[in-house]
Write a protein that holds these residues in place. Structure first.
Motif, PDB file in Angstrom:
ATOM      1  N   ASP A 272       0.863  -1.182   0.000  1.00  0.00           N
ATOM      2  CA  ASP A 272       0.000   0.000   0.000  1.00  0.00           C
ATOM      3  C   ASP A 272       0.902   1.235   0.000  1.00  0.00           C
ATOM      4  O   ASP A 272       1.438   1.632   1.036  1.00  0.00           O
ATOM      5  CB  ASP A 272      -0.904  -0.021   1.237  1.00  0.00           C
ATOM      6  CG  ASP A 272      -1.919   1.113   1.239  1.00  0.00           C
ATOM      7  OD1 ASP A 272      -1.997   1.837   0.228  1.00  0.00           O
ATOM      8  OD2 ASP A 272      -2.625   1.274   2.252  1.00  0.00           O
ATOM      9  N   ALA A 273       1.105   1.819  -1.168  1.00  0.00           N
ATOM     10  CA  ALA A 273       2.029   2.949  -1.297  1.00  0.00           C
ATOM     11  C   ALA A 273       1.498   4.175  -0.561  1.00  0.00           C
ATOM     12  O   ALA A 273       0.350   4.573  -0.736  1.00  0.00           O
ATOM     13  CB  ALA A 273       2.247   3.270  -2.768  1.00  0.00           C
ATOM     14  N   LYS A 274       2.371   4.761   0.272  1.00  0.00           N
ATOM     15  CA  LYS A 274       1.975   5.928   1.062  1.00  0.00           C
ATOM     16  C   LYS A 274       3.066   6.985   1.001  1.00  0.00           C
ATOM     17  O   LYS A 274       4.257   6.672   1.061  1.00  0.00           O
ATOM     18  CB  LYS A 274       1.743   5.529   2.521  1.00  0.00           C
ATOM     19  CG  LYS A 274       0.603   4.532   2.728  1.00  0.00           C
ATOM     20  CD  LYS A 274       0.471   4.151   4.189  1.00  0.00           C
ATOM     21  CE  LYS A 274      -0.649   3.145   4.394  1.00  0.00           C
ATOM     22  NZ  LYS A 274      -0.770   2.742   5.817  1.00  0.00           N
ATOM     23  N   PHE A 275       2.637   8.233   0.880  1.00  0.00           N
ATOM     24  CA  PHE A 275       3.558   9.367   0.899  1.00  0.00           C
ATOM     25  C   PHE A 275       2.986  10.429   1.817  1.00  0.00           C
ATOM     26  O   PHE A 275       1.761  10.575   1.960  1.00  0.00           O
ATOM     27  CB  PHE A 275       3.751   9.951  -0.511  1.00  0.00           C
ATOM     28  CG  PHE A 275       4.286   8.956  -1.510  1.00  0.00           C
ATOM     29  CD1 PHE A 275       5.642   8.682  -1.572  1.00  0.00           C
ATOM     30  CD2 PHE A 275       3.434   8.291  -2.385  1.00  0.00           C
ATOM     31  CE1 PHE A 275       6.143   7.777  -2.486  1.00  0.00           C
ATOM     32  CE2 PHE A 275       3.915   7.385  -3.299  1.00  0.00           C
ATOM     33  CZ  PHE A 275       5.287   7.123  -3.357  1.00  0.00           C
ATOM     34  N   ALA A 276       3.896  11.199   2.424  1.00  0.00           N
ATOM     35  CA  ALA A 276       3.451  12.338   3.217  1.00  0.00           C
ATOM     36  C   ALA A 276       3.122  13.489   2.258  1.00  0.00           C
ATOM     37  O   ALA A 276       3.175  13.334   1.033  1.00  0.00           O
ATOM     38  CB  ALA A 276       4.544  12.749   4.192  1.00  0.00           C
ATOM     39  N   THR A 277       2.791  14.616   2.792  1.00  0.00           N
ATOM     40  CA  THR A 277       2.533  15.779   1.946  1.00  0.00           C
ATOM     41  C   THR A 277       3.831  16.242   1.265  1.00  0.00           C
ATOM     42  O   THR A 277       4.940  15.996   1.768  1.00  0.00           O
ATOM     43  CB  THR A 277       1.967  16.929   2.788  1.00  0.00           C
ATOM     44  OG1 THR A 277       2.885  17.226   3.849  1.00  0.00           O
ATOM     45  CG2 THR A 277       0.618  16.561   3.373  1.00  0.00           C
ATOM     46  N   VAL A 278       3.677  16.875   0.136  1.00  0.00           N
ATOM     47  CA  VAL A 278       4.807  17.472  -0.574  1.00  0.00           C
ATOM     48  C   VAL A 278       4.555  18.971  -0.634  1.00  0.00           C
ATOM     49  O   VAL A 278       3.541  19.408  -1.203  1.00  0.00           O
ATOM     50  CB  VAL A 278       4.957  16.878  -1.991  1.00  0.00           C
ATOM     51  CG1 VAL A 278       6.098  17.586  -2.725  1.00  0.00           C
ATOM     52  CG2 VAL A 278       5.202  15.378  -1.917  1.00  0.00           C
TER      53      VAL A 278
END
Length: 431
Positions: A272-278
């Motif tokens: 489950d690909a997750k990123f924080a805010t950019v």
């Protein structure tokens, strides 16, 4: 009737159930009765025993009752014997019991042989797959021998390094993007994973000038430049700063990581690909560096990775694990690296991987710089999969926000931590 005849009849009648054929015939003649015994050997009752019956006979002498004459009881006299009991003789019973026992023993013996044969075939298949996967080793792969030591707990600590070495670089140019210590064979049979943020400032023997003033990811590069002792020097740095005993090491670069993943998961790894805010903005996809597609004419390739559940091949998983351009920075990358490791470990516990797992283990051994022996890979590594089913306990050094921003001896940004705190914490986690 003559007195002697009467006495003889009384004697025969008193011992009627013990009379042999001759005496029974005498009794019939003297009394005028017709007592007849038939051995009907051809008739079997439900239990398989011989059934003996007597024909109908006249009984004019009413004193001869059923208690006195029981054709189902054994009659013996002298050396002659007759069994009217439906139970077979002791010898016959023993013979039948012995035959049944032999049949049971024979069945279980054949079953054991069959199971043994299957186990031998499985072991042979496993070893064959391992050797086949191992044959994929690239030429010139270097391994080193570290001064490994087991922790006091008896567990095994494996130093896992992921370097940023490209195909056109040698190991002396590489730094360690990923620094992890995986503990296996612990008393609670759980896998424990400790990740170190690459910008953590530590003391490095022979390099540091002011105590903890050098980034930990530099340690591998320093060691490689000293007669290719990158893993050994990293082991020494971890021991000096955190008191961790390292038993073995395993190192992968970009290419070997992708090869391992594609060998273990031909259909891709579920994650489950997750990123924080950019830049404080929520994103549903990001552009990540695509190092495996680097060429002299295309030096800055990128790949777009969307958020959410998906399957990733080795190349995509590498790019996902290395990305750190969101607002979580290096801490976010460390978290993704742990997420990737958990996804890998949880996936290989599937029993179906037995048929591809041996080849994958061989491939891992073949493309990975490691001092893990073949016997370890064939005996301890499979058990690792079962321990993974109980969950992977993960920790990060330092924890999110638990540092002070500082600079290293070269003026670069680094993370200063409380070593007393983390030494105690790691002693509690790893023993």
């Amino acid at each position: 009737m003559d007195q002697r005849v009467k006495l003889r009849i009384e004697y025969l009648r008193a011992n009627l159930k013990y009379l042999n054929d001759a005496e029974l015939a005498e009794y019939n003649r003297l009394t005028g009765q017709h007592l007849i015994r038939h051995n009907q050997a051809s008739q079997k009752n439900e239990t398989g025993y011989e059934n003996y019956q007597s024909d109908h006979f006249n009984q004019p002498d009413q004193s001869l009752n059923q208690e006195q004459y029981r054709p189902d009881m054994q009659m013996q006299s002298g050396n002659d014997s007759y069994s009217g009991n439906p139970t077979p003789s002791v010898h016959q019973a023993k013979q039948k019991k012995s035959k049944k026992k032999r049949k049971k023993v024979g069945f279980f013996k054949k079953l054991r042989r069959f199971i043994l044969l299957i186990l031998i075939l499985m072991i042979g298949f496993f070893i064959y797959g391992y050797q086949r996967g191992k044959s994929k080793a690239p030429e010139g792969l270097k391994t080193e021998k570290i001064s490994g030591k087991k922790p006091a707990s008896g567990a095994i600590n494996i130093l896992i390094l992921g370097t940023d070495q490209r195909d056109f670089q040698n190991t002396g140019d590489a730094r360690s993007d990923s620094i992890m210590v995986m503990q296996i064979n612990s008393k609670d049979h759980k896998i424990k994973l400790v990740s170190f943020m690459r910008d953590t400032l530590v003391y490095q023997p022979g390099v540091s000038q002011y105590g903890a003033d050098t980034k930990i990811n530099v340690a591998y590069n320093v060691g490689e430049q000293d007669h290719n002792q990158g893993a050994e020097y990293m082991r020494e740095v971890l021991n000096k700063n955190f008191g961790i005993d390292i038993t073995y090491y395993a190192l992968v670069n970009f290419n070997s990581f992708a090869t391992v993943i594609d060998s273990l998961y031909p259909m891709g790894v579920k994650i489950d690909a997750k990123f924080a805010t950019v830049d404080q903005q929520k994103v549903d996809s990001v552009k990540v560096p695509d190092d495996l597609n680097w060429t002299p004419s295309h030096q800055d390739p990128v790949q777009v990775i969307k958020t959410g559940p998906q399957k990733m091949d080795g190349r995509t998983l590498l790019n996902y694990a290395r990305f750190r351009k969101d607002d979580d920075g290096d801490f976010g990358r460390t978290q993704r690296q742990q997420q990737v490791m958990k996804a890998i470990m949880s996936g290989v516990k599937n029993p179906l991987t037995l048929f591809t797992g041996s080849s994958a283990l061989g491939t891992i051994k073949g493309v990975t710089s490691t001092d893990l022996t073949n016997s370890f890979m064939l005996t301890k590594a499979p058990r690792l999969l079962f321990d993974a089913s109980k969950g992977i306990e993960s920790h990060t050094v330092p924890e999110n926000g638990d540092w002070t921003d500082a600079t290293d001896q070269y003026g670069g940004a680094g993370l200063l931590i409380d070593f007393d705190k983390y030494q105690a914490k790691l002693k509690d986690i790893l023993g």
